[in-house]
Scaffold this motif. Structure first.
Motif, PDB file in Angstrom:
ATOM      1  N   ASP A 320     -56.054  17.111  19.269  1.00 37.75           N
ATOM      2  CA  ASP A 320     -56.746  15.922  19.872  1.00 37.75           C
ATOM      3  C   ASP A 320     -56.861  14.900  18.837  1.00 37.75           C
ATOM      4  O   ASP A 320     -56.693  13.678  18.783  1.00 37.75           O
ATOM      5  N   GLU A 321     -57.290  15.428  17.466  1.00 35.26           N
ATOM      6  CA  GLU A 321     -57.371  14.474  16.530  1.00 35.26           C
ATOM      7  C   GLU A 321     -56.117  13.554  16.005  1.00 35.26           C
ATOM      8  O   GLU A 321     -56.270  12.475  16.079  1.00 35.26           O
ATOM      9  N   LEU A 323     -53.720  13.334  18.488  1.00 33.78           N
ATOM     10  CA  LEU A 323     -53.168  12.622  19.251  1.00 33.78           C
ATOM     11  C   LEU A 323     -54.012  11.372  19.168  1.00 33.78           C
ATOM     12  O   LEU A 323     -53.492  10.361  19.559  1.00 33.78           O
ATOM     13  N   THR A 324     -55.345  11.217  18.971  1.00 28.88           N
ATOM     14  CA  THR A 324     -56.071  10.284  19.014  1.00 28.88           C
ATOM     15  C   THR A 324     -55.301   9.100  17.886  1.00 28.88           C
ATOM     16  O   THR A 324     -55.394   8.029  18.093  1.00 28.88           O
ATOM     17  N   TRP A 325     -55.079   9.884  16.802  1.00 27.16           N
ATOM     18  CA  TRP A 325     -54.610   9.082  15.628  1.00 27.16           C
ATOM     19  C   TRP A 325     -53.201   8.080  16.097  1.00 27.16           C
ATOM     20  O   TRP A 325     -52.893   6.941  15.860  1.00 27.16           O
ATOM     21  N   ASP A 327     -52.572   7.403  19.349  1.00 29.29           N
ATOM     22  CA  ASP A 327     -52.700   6.777  20.794  1.00 29.29           C
ATOM     23  C   ASP A 327     -52.405   5.451  20.550  1.00 29.29           C
ATOM     24  O   ASP A 327     -51.366   4.970  21.487  1.00 29.29           O
ATOM     25  N   THR A 338     -48.413  12.521  27.702  1.00 29.86           N
ATOM     26  CA  THR A 338     -49.267  12.795  26.858  1.00 29.86           C
ATOM     27  C   THR A 338     -49.495  14.233  26.233  1.00 29.86           C
ATOM     28  O   THR A 338     -50.045  14.765  25.309  1.00 29.86           O
ATOM     29  N   ARG A 342     -49.461  15.729  22.600  1.00 31.80           N
ATOM     30  CA  ARG A 342     -50.503  16.830  22.376  1.00 31.80           C
ATOM     31  C   ARG A 342     -50.021  17.972  21.578  1.00 31.80           C
ATOM     32  O   ARG A 342     -50.401  18.303  20.664  1.00 31.80           O
ATOM     33  N   CYS A 345     -48.323  17.319  18.117  1.00 25.91           N
ATOM     34  CA  CYS A 345     -49.332  17.081  17.447  1.00 25.91           C
ATOM     35  C   CYS A 345     -49.997  18.417  16.783  1.00 25.91           C
ATOM     36  O   CYS A 345     -50.214  18.606  15.608  1.00 25.91           O
ATOM     37  N   GLU A 437     -59.309  10.740   9.138  1.00 25.12           N
ATOM     38  CA  GLU A 437     -60.472   9.639   9.828  1.00 25.12           C
ATOM     39  C   GLU A 437     -60.362   8.264   9.103  1.00 25.12           C
ATOM     40  O   GLU A 437     -61.082   7.676   9.581  1.00 25.12           O
ATOM     41  N   ARG A 440     -56.516   4.195  10.032  1.00 24.26           N
ATOM     42  CA  ARG A 440     -55.692   4.224  11.536  1.00 24.26           C
ATOM     43  C   ARG A 440     -54.579   3.384  11.667  1.00 24.26           C
ATOM     44  O   ARG A 440     -54.544   2.212  10.952  1.00 24.26           O
TER      45      ARG A 440
END
Length: 481
Positions: A320-321, A323-325, A327, A338, A342, A345, A437, A440
């Protein structure tokens, strides 16, 4: 968990590893006892097969116990269910091993087969057909929900005996017995999901006959017309020809035409739009049935990737981390795209222990051939290519060429971009979640920019700059550092 499956043709032990991800066999062994041979004529189990069945079941119990299986289930199917001396046989097993035997009804067999399919294809819609040595068990699925079901005395062993080996007689018998379930015709235009050992044997033959590039049964599919043509070729083949197929033993070759006759009739009678083979069945269904509902409801692909990554990755960058990066790089996606992103990732660090010169190749084959449940062959190729690119593989590599035809150009492009994105993310962070984190990707005005949470710490190595450029180029953007 261990399951001993006492079938009409074989007795099999499967010991499964961590079922929280997906049912992966730690041990899988069978003994051909042919308990159902002669059942139609005598009404009793094959007396010659009972001693070897009892011996093998006792030995399998010892193996499961020695391996530390937390649960051991003994299940019996059509032969034991239908035989006049079936209950006597189960008492002999219980007396010898101390373990109770669950004799499944035809409906329970069909439900177990459907449940194993639903683990990988949660919203499957069509007809599940589980073909064993003694019976054909069918279950309707409507958007993942159980519907009508039925059981017919149409196992490949039983049909061979009932037809006295005549293929013409077998065709007539199959047509007559299928007529008892007229609702199967309601499945027209929907998939037929094929489950069971004899249908898996047909799938292996079909893969070899078509030169399909991926020798994985699960989710191998064919259109109705092509499947019927291949089944007809099996029906018309002699045992010697069939034994030439890779992995085909003599006993399976003898009855494979009967299985093909049943499959051909189902394709003709039910008029499904396509045939989809499942690599899972009754045993996996019983395992999944024993899991807590919350676990059963997890996405099988995501769970499997988490399990694999947990054993292989260096650090705990979650799917998920990452995946968000990624996005911002994949703005227009379907839910399935999607889901695959995931999964990629989660798998993006599985090759770190390999020699650098072979990481891409080893990771590619590992992902391509891993026993994911319900993952289509094109989707397997996508995931494998994305991880291949992540480890510096090229989309035009000869390694990729055999499965390249399974993907369209858009899928190849997406896998390429995703692989480059995962490579960059791991370069920037070293795989450590806290660092990922702090930076980005951002897209605006035709430019790909890396945005740092602390501009005073915005250092990019030469390697990282090259990888930003490569990612931007794949997106048709200009890189900004």
């Amino acid at each position: 968990m261990a399951i001993i499956d006492i079938g009409s043709n074989t007795v099999r032990l499967v010991v499964y590893d961590d079922p929280m991800g997906l049912p992966v066999p730690l041990f899988n062994e069978k003994v051909q006892c042919q308990l159902g041979r002669g059942l139609a004529a005598t009404g009793r189990l094959n007396q010659d097969g009972i001693p070897s069945a009892l011996d093998s079941i006792a030995w399998f119990c010892r193996i499961a116990e020695a391996m530390g299986a937390e649960a051991l289930e003994l299940v019996a199917t059509a032969a034991v269910r239908d035989a006049a001396d079936g209950m006597q046989f189960t008492r002999q097993i219980e007396s010898r091993t101390g373990h109770a035997v669950t004799v499944l009804s035809g409906d329970e067999e069909a439900r177990a087969a459907a449940l194993s399919l639903l683990r990988g294809v949660p919203r499957a819609d069509g007809l599940v057909c589980d073909l064993g040595g003694g019976s054909l068990d069918v279950m309707e699925l409507s958007d993942g929900a159980f519907g009508r079901s039925g059981t017919l005395a149409l196992g490949h062993l039983r049909l061979s005996e009932d037809a006295d080996g005549s293929r013409d007689s077998a065709r007539a018998i199959v047509a007559e017995r299928l007529a008892a379930l007229p609702w199967i015709k309601d499945m027209a235009g929907r998939p037929l999901f094929a489950v069971g050992g004899s249908l898996r044997a047909l799938a292996r033959a079909f893969i070899e006959m078509t030169g399909h590039p991926l020798h994985i049964i699960d989710s191998f599919e064919l259109g109705n017309a092509d499947a019927r043509k291949l089944a007809k070729r099996i029906i018309d083949s002699d045992a010697e020809t069939l034994r030439a197929f890779e992995g085909m033993n003599a006993s399976r070759a003898e009855t494979l035409p009967m299985a093909a006759i049943i499959l051909h009739a189902l394709l003709k009678f039910g008029r499904p739009n396509r045939l989809v083979f499942s690599g899972y069945g009754l045993r996996e269904g019983r395992l999944i049935h024993a899991l807590p509902p919350a676990v059963r409801e997890q996405d099988a692909l995501t769970s499997a990737c988490r399990s694999l990554a947990g054993r292989s990755a260096r650090f705990d960058i979650g799917g998920d981390e990452l995946l968000t990066w990624t996005d911002p790089l994949f703005g227009d996606e379907t839910p399935q795209q999607t889901r695959l992103r995931r999964a990629a990732c989660l798998l993006a660090d599985i090759g770190w222990t390999e020699h650098p010169d072979y990481r891409a190749e080893h990771a590619f084959y590992r992902v391509l051939r891993f026993p994911f449940a319900g993952v289509g062959h094109a989707d397997r190729a996508f995931l494998a290519l994305a991880i291949f690119v992540r480890y510096h593989g090229k989309t035009g590599s000869p390694i990729v060429a055999p499965v390249r035809a399974l993907m369209n150009d858009d899928s190849v492009d997406r896998a390429h971009r995703l692989g480059l994105a995962c490579r960059l993310a791991h370069t920037l962070s070293g795989g450590a979640p806290a660092l990922l984190e702090t930076v980005r990707p951002s897209i605006a005005d035709g430019t790909l920019t890396l945005v740092f949470s602390d501009p005073g710490k915005s250092f990019l190595s030469e390697t990282a700059r090259r990888r930003v450029f490569a990612l931007a180029d794949s997106l048709g953007l200009v890189p900004a550092y």
